[in-house]
Design a protein around this motif. Structure first.
Motif, PDB file in Angstrom:
ATOM      1  N   ALA A  72       0.825  -1.202   0.000  1.00 33.60           N
ATOM      2  CA  ALA A  72       0.000   0.000   0.000  1.00 33.60           C
ATOM      3  C   ALA A  72       0.865   1.260   0.000  1.00 33.60           C
ATOM      4  CB  ALA A  72      -0.941  -0.008   1.201  1.00 33.60           C
ATOM      5  N   ARG A  73       1.992   1.218   0.673  1.00 38.04           N
ATOM      6  CA  ARG A  73       2.897   2.375   0.705  1.00 38.04           C
ATOM      7  C   ARG A  73       3.618   2.578  -0.615  1.00 38.04           C
ATOM      8  NH1 ARG A  73       6.795   1.770   5.636  1.00 38.04           N
ATOM      9  NH2 ARG A  73       8.089   2.350   3.891  1.00 38.04           N
ATOM     10  N   ARG A  74       3.938   1.497  -1.301  1.00 39.69           N
ATOM     11  CA  ARG A  74       4.791   1.578  -2.487  1.00 39.69           C
ATOM     12  C   ARG A  74       4.053   1.583  -3.816  1.00 39.69           C
ATOM     13  NH1 ARG A  74       8.974  -3.204  -1.026  1.00 39.69           N
ATOM     14  NH2 ARG A  74       9.380  -2.543   1.107  1.00 39.69           N
ATOM     15  N   THR A  75       2.828   1.077  -3.834  1.00 35.55           N
ATOM     16  CA  THR A  75       2.135   0.882  -5.105  1.00 35.55           C
ATOM     17  C   THR A  75       0.745   1.513  -5.052  1.00 35.55           C
ATOM     18  OG1 THR A  75       1.127  -1.239  -4.497  1.00 35.55           O
ATOM     19  CG2 THR A  75       3.352  -1.328  -5.426  1.00 35.55           C
ATOM     20  N   SER A  76       0.016   1.324  -6.106  1.00 34.71           N
ATOM     21  CA  SER A  76      -1.352   1.835  -6.192  1.00 34.71           C
ATOM     22  C   SER A  76      -2.315   0.863  -5.498  1.00 34.71           C
ATOM     23  CB  SER A  76      -1.758   1.975  -7.654  1.00 34.71           C
ATOM     24  OG  SER A  76      -1.891   0.694  -8.247  1.00 34.71           O
ATOM     25  N   PRO A  77      -3.526   1.311  -5.219  1.00 32.25           N
ATOM     26  CA  PRO A  77      -4.517   0.390  -4.637  1.00 32.25           C
ATOM     27  C   PRO A  77      -4.801  -0.829  -5.519  1.00 32.25           C
ATOM     28  CG  PRO A  77      -5.228   2.649  -4.315  1.00 32.25           C
ATOM     29  CD  PRO A  77      -4.016   2.694  -5.218  1.00 32.25           C
ATOM     30  N   ALA A  78      -4.785  -0.641  -6.825  1.00 30.91           N
ATOM     31  CA  ALA A  78      -5.041  -1.773  -7.729  1.00 30.91           C
ATOM     32  C   ALA A  78      -3.923  -2.807  -7.652  1.00 30.91           C
ATOM     33  CB  ALA A  78      -5.198  -1.270  -9.159  1.00 30.91           C
ATOM     34  N   VAL A  79      -2.680  -2.350  -7.616  1.00 31.44           N
ATOM     35  CA  VAL A  79      -1.542  -3.279  -7.514  1.00 31.44           C
ATOM     36  C   VAL A  79      -1.549  -3.970  -6.160  1.00 31.44           C
ATOM     37  CG1 VAL A  79       0.983  -3.453  -7.476  1.00 31.44           C
ATOM     38  CG2 VAL A  79      -0.142  -2.040  -9.200  1.00 31.44           C
ATOM     39  N   THR A  80      -1.860  -3.224  -5.118  1.00 33.76           N
ATOM     40  CA  THR A  80      -1.943  -3.815  -3.778  1.00 33.76           C
ATOM     41  C   THR A  80      -2.996  -4.919  -3.753  1.00 33.76           C
ATOM     42  OG1 THR A  80      -1.205  -1.789  -2.712  1.00 33.76           O
ATOM     43  CG2 THR A  80      -2.436  -3.334  -1.346  1.00 33.76           C
ATOM     44  N   ALA A  81      -4.160  -4.647  -4.328  1.00 29.31           N
ATOM     45  CA  ALA A  81      -5.232  -5.653  -4.368  1.00 29.31           C
ATOM     46  C   ALA A  81      -4.817  -6.879  -5.180  1.00 29.31           C
ATOM     47  CB  ALA A  81      -6.502  -5.040  -4.945  1.00 29.31           C
ATOM     48  N   ALA A  82      -4.141  -6.656  -6.297  1.00 26.25           N
ATOM     49  CA  ALA A  82      -3.692  -7.778  -7.123  1.00 26.25           C
ATOM     50  C   ALA A  82      -2.660  -8.630  -6.386  1.00 26.25           C
ATOM     51  CB  ALA A  82      -3.114  -7.264  -8.440  1.00 26.25           C
ATOM     52  N   LEU A  83      -1.739  -7.982  -5.681  1.00 28.20           N
ATOM     53  CA  LEU A  83      -0.731  -8.738  -4.928  1.00 28.20           C
ATOM     54  C   LEU A  83      -1.364  -9.483  -3.757  1.00 28.20           C
ATOM     55  CD1 LEU A  83       2.230  -6.206  -4.986  1.00 28.20           C
ATOM     56  CD2 LEU A  83       2.142  -8.434  -6.115  1.00 28.20           C
ATOM     57  N   ALA A 100       6.407  -6.219  -8.734  1.00 28.91           N
ATOM     58  CA  ALA A 100       5.434  -5.137  -8.615  1.00 28.91           C
ATOM     59  C   ALA A 100       5.738  -4.133  -7.508  1.00 28.91           C
ATOM     60  CB  ALA A 100       4.042  -5.729  -8.399  1.00 28.91           C
ATOM     61  N   ALA A 101       6.479  -4.550  -6.479  1.00 27.03           N
ATOM     62  CA  ALA A 101       6.642  -3.654  -5.328  1.00 27.03           C
ATOM     63  C   ALA A 101       8.080  -3.478  -4.848  1.00 27.03           C
ATOM     64  CB  ALA A 101       5.787  -4.162  -4.162  1.00 27.03           C
ATOM     65  N   ASP A 102       8.898  -4.494  -4.939  1.00 30.29           N
ATOM     66  CA  ASP A 102      10.234  -4.423  -4.332  1.00 30.29           C
ATOM     67  C   ASP A 102      11.313  -3.870  -5.252  1.00 30.29           C
ATOM     68  OD1 ASP A 102       9.136  -5.515  -2.078  1.00 30.29           O
ATOM     69  OD2 ASP A 102       9.941  -7.514  -2.402  1.00 30.29           O
ATOM     70  N   ARG A 103      11.190  -4.149  -6.525  1.00 29.84           N
ATOM     71  CA  ARG A 103      12.233  -3.765  -7.477  1.00 29.84           C
ATOM     72  C   ARG A 103      12.298  -2.247  -7.573  1.00 29.84           C
ATOM     73  NH1 ARG A 103      11.232  -5.902 -13.261  1.00 29.84           N
ATOM     74  NH2 ARG A 103       9.367  -4.697 -12.831  1.00 29.84           N
ATOM     75  N   ARG A 104      13.492  -1.751  -7.550  1.00 25.99           N
ATOM     76  CA  ARG A 104      13.700  -0.307  -7.694  1.00 25.99           C
ATOM     77  C   ARG A 104      14.190  -0.007  -9.100  1.00 25.99           C
ATOM     78  NH1 ARG A 104      16.895   1.995  -2.477  1.00 25.99           N
ATOM     79  NH2 ARG A 104      15.250   1.679  -0.971  1.00 25.99           N
ATOM     80  N   ALA A 105      13.706   1.060  -9.639  1.00 29.57           N
ATOM     81  CA  ALA A 105      14.220   1.506 -10.936  1.00 29.57           C
ATOM     82  C   ALA A 105      15.631   2.036 -10.724  1.00 29.57           C
ATOM     83  CB  ALA A 105      13.331   2.594 -11.509  1.00 29.57           C
ATOM     84  N   PRO A 106      16.528   1.767 -11.638  1.00 36.95           N
ATOM     85  CA  PRO A 106      17.896   2.270 -11.480  1.00 36.95           C
ATOM     86  C   PRO A 106      17.895   3.799 -11.494  1.00 36.95           C
ATOM     87  CG  PRO A 106      17.627   1.208 -13.613  1.00 36.95           C
ATOM     88  CD  PRO A 106      16.354   1.011 -12.851  1.00 36.95           C
ATOM     89  N   ARG A 107      18.713   4.352 -10.644  1.00 41.55           N
ATOM     90  CA  ARG A 107      18.829   5.811 -10.596  1.00 41.55           C
ATOM     91  C   ARG A 107      19.664   6.292 -11.766  1.00 41.55           C
ATOM     92  NH1 ARG A 107      18.932   8.173  -4.688  1.00 41.55           N
ATOM     93  NH2 ARG A 107      17.410   6.803  -3.778  1.00 41.55           N
ATOM     94  N   ARG A 108      19.233   7.370 -12.328  1.00 43.37           N
ATOM     95  CA  ARG A 108      19.970   7.955 -13.453  1.00 43.37           C
ATOM     96  C   ARG A 108      20.713   9.186 -12.964  1.00 43.37           C
ATOM     97  NH1 ARG A 108      15.960   7.385 -18.581  1.00 43.37           N
ATOM     98  NH2 ARG A 108      15.197   5.349 -18.017  1.00 43.37           N
TER      99      ARG A 108
END
Length: 108
Positions: free
Chosen positions: A45-56, A94-102
């Motif tokens: 819930a902190r990291r993603t949208s409500p839809a992604v949270t519900a799917a997970l 969906a939640a743990d992976r971080r996008a690489p910093r540019r």
């Protein structure tokens, strides 16, 4: 501190099953499963949208439900490990992976 939801979901599925199996107390295993779901759900819930949270959350609960009939076909350990791995992979993607910093350069 970021809680790795992939490890939380996989660990609670495996740990809950083992605790229930070794103690013969299925509700006790359910407590482990519920605690893992709540901890992971809060992070989702902190990291993603409500839809992604519900799917997970549906993936987590579905994996628990699927592990039972799957165990009849392939055995208990392979079933629990397979569903835990699938849930961990979904959580990571969906939640743990971080996008690489540019690196940004000042314009000018």
């Amino acid at each position: 501190m970021r809680l790795p939801t992939a490890a939380t979901t996989a660990g609670s599925l495996i740990g809950g099953w083992q605790l229930a199996r070794r103690t013969g107390n299925r509700p006790l295993g359910g407590v482990v499963l519920a605690v893992g779901g709540v901890l992971a759900g809060r992070e989702w819930a902190r990291r993603t949208s409500p839809a992604v949270t519900a799917a997970l959350a549906a993936t987590y609960v579905g994996a628990f439900g699927l592990s039972h009939p799957l165990a009849k076909r392939i055995g208990a350990w392979p079933s629990v490990l397979s569903t835990a791995a699938f849930t961990a992979a979904a959580s990571y993607a969906a939640a743990d992976r971080r996008a690489p910093r540019r690196a940004t350069r000042p314009s000018g």
